[in-house]
Scaffold this motif. Sequence first.
Motif, PDB file in Angstrom:
ATOM      1  N   VAL A 264      69.888  72.085  82.790  1.00  0.00           N
ATOM      2  CA  VAL A 264      70.396  72.453  81.460  1.00  0.00           C
ATOM      3  C   VAL A 264      71.566  73.443  81.528  1.00  0.00           C
ATOM      4  N   PRO A 265      71.451  74.562  82.232  1.00  0.00           N
ATOM      5  CA  PRO A 265      72.584  75.506  82.244  1.00  0.00           C
ATOM      6  C   PRO A 265      73.851  74.909  82.843  1.00  0.00           C
ATOM      7  N   VAL A 266      73.703  74.150  83.929  1.00  0.00           N
ATOM      8  CA  VAL A 266      74.872  73.562  84.583  1.00  0.00           C
ATOM      9  C   VAL A 266      75.554  72.553  83.673  1.00  0.00           C
ATOM     10  N   VAL A 267      74.772  71.710  82.997  1.00  0.00           N
ATOM     11  CA  VAL A 267      75.341  70.699  82.107  1.00  0.00           C
ATOM     12  C   VAL A 267      76.076  71.354  80.947  1.00  0.00           C
ATOM     13  N   ALA A 298      74.434  79.711  78.230  1.00  0.00           N
ATOM     14  CA  ALA A 298      73.920  78.526  78.915  1.00  0.00           C
ATOM     15  C   ALA A 298      72.655  78.854  79.695  1.00  0.00           C
ATOM     16  N   MET A 299      72.655  79.966  80.409  1.00  0.00           N
ATOM     17  CA  MET A 299      71.471  80.344  81.172  1.00  0.00           C
ATOM     18  C   MET A 299      70.319  80.724  80.249  1.00  0.00           C
ATOM     19  N   PHE A 300      70.650  81.347  79.118  1.00  0.00           N
ATOM     20  CA  PHE A 300      69.608  81.713  78.155  1.00  0.00           C
ATOM     21  C   PHE A 300      68.956  80.464  77.572  1.00  0.00           C
ATOM     22  N   PHE A 301      69.759  79.463  77.207  1.00  0.00           N
ATOM     23  CA  PHE A 301      69.196  78.214  76.681  1.00  0.00           C
ATOM     24  C   PHE A 301      68.366  77.501  77.744  1.00  0.00           C
TER      25      PHE A 301
END
Length: 472
Positions: A264-267, A298-301
Amino acid sequence: MTTHTWGLLAILVLSIVALITLINTRLRLHPFLALTLVSLAAAVAAGEPAEKIAESLETGAGSILGDVGVTLAFGAMLGRLLSDSGATDRIARLIVHRAGRRSLPWYMAGAAFVIGIPMFFEVGLIVLLPLIFSVAQRLRDDHDVKGSPYVALAAPAIAALCTLHGMVPPHPGPLIGVNGLHANLGLTIGVGLVCAIPTVILAGPVYGRWIAPRLDVRPDRALVAQFTGDRAADADTGTSADTTGSGRPRRSVPTGWAVAAVLVPVVLMLLNTVADLVPALPAGLRHTLALTGSPVVAMFFGLLFALFVVALPSGVGGEAIRDSLGESLRSVAGILLIIAGGGAFNQVLEDSGIGKAVESAASGAHLNVLVLGWLLALLLSFSTGSATVGIVAATGVLAPMAATESSLATSLLVVAIGAGSVGLNYVNHAGFWLVKESFGMTLGQATKSHTVIQTLVSVCGLLMTLLLSLLA
């Protein structure tokens, strides 16, 4: 060059020597204290106005913690959630489940590559140890894998984990480079992955196949039993006998959700980069992707996704999750302080004019900036025992030179610096001792395996950046 420029360069060299001395001699100062002390001394020696020195230190430390520190904290919590819920274990086991004996090292590299995206090197290796120990039994009678099956499987895991740790965001080292050099995050992720794949192949399965017959490595039986006895997975179903913190059997995590939590964070970060390349996108969508694609968000999501889709459904209780998240933050506190000290050092280099002096000297000597960044990170990491120190110092020194480079060239420089930071990983690095003791290696065996693997990763990473620089 002018006398003033030579003087600033001398201050830089003395600062680096002082940093190495403070960390490695009998003083054994914590890198954060050493960085702060050297930053203060360098600012005074370079003639920075006294009233501005404290501001430089505070600005540098606060800026980098705001951009990288919070992201690192979320990343540590994400990795811990995935580990505690059994998601990473399930990903690894299902990747190697149907592998043939000869292809097991390649599948192990794939498992480590996926798991290594959100996890630090040490954490990822600990997560993979049960799998390495249990799968090694399948290789014992394999004529295609001679020598130690443990080395044949550990080499791909070490190569993949250290490659991602040093060269690919959202790991903290590359993020420091992205922040300090003002590189494009999504492009750096893409470039890092392109450089990482052939690097992992050569330093992992290929080198592991060559070195395994030459090393007789046998881990302690009690340690193997500890890692495999309670976590053995059923060979047919891939389910685990692990329990949650409350003692209840842990419910199986669907593989698709586990993989999604990792990616998820990378995408999200990559989508932000794609949005920048497509001018026809509506403004609202572009702004949304810019928000969700920033490293912190992004990392939080990714953390929220792992919490509600993976951790809670697996049966891990809310109190156990809270305790695990707290422990994960304590484990990265030292790294956060080193990052803060590195940010202060970088700001002093900029405000005192030392960075401009380095740019002038390097331009006059016609040094390749990728080689220079790689070499600085390599030497500093080797001498201080900290890859983070190597990255933050090399980034600060080369930031002025990167300001005039193209986006691709700047991203390549981030990857080259990260590659340099993982090379020559020896006795003053924590990862070296983790590998040595986990597999019951002698000092020589650990050097021939772990140190050589990470140095191969470092050299291959540099060569890949030089190759791609032909396109810049």
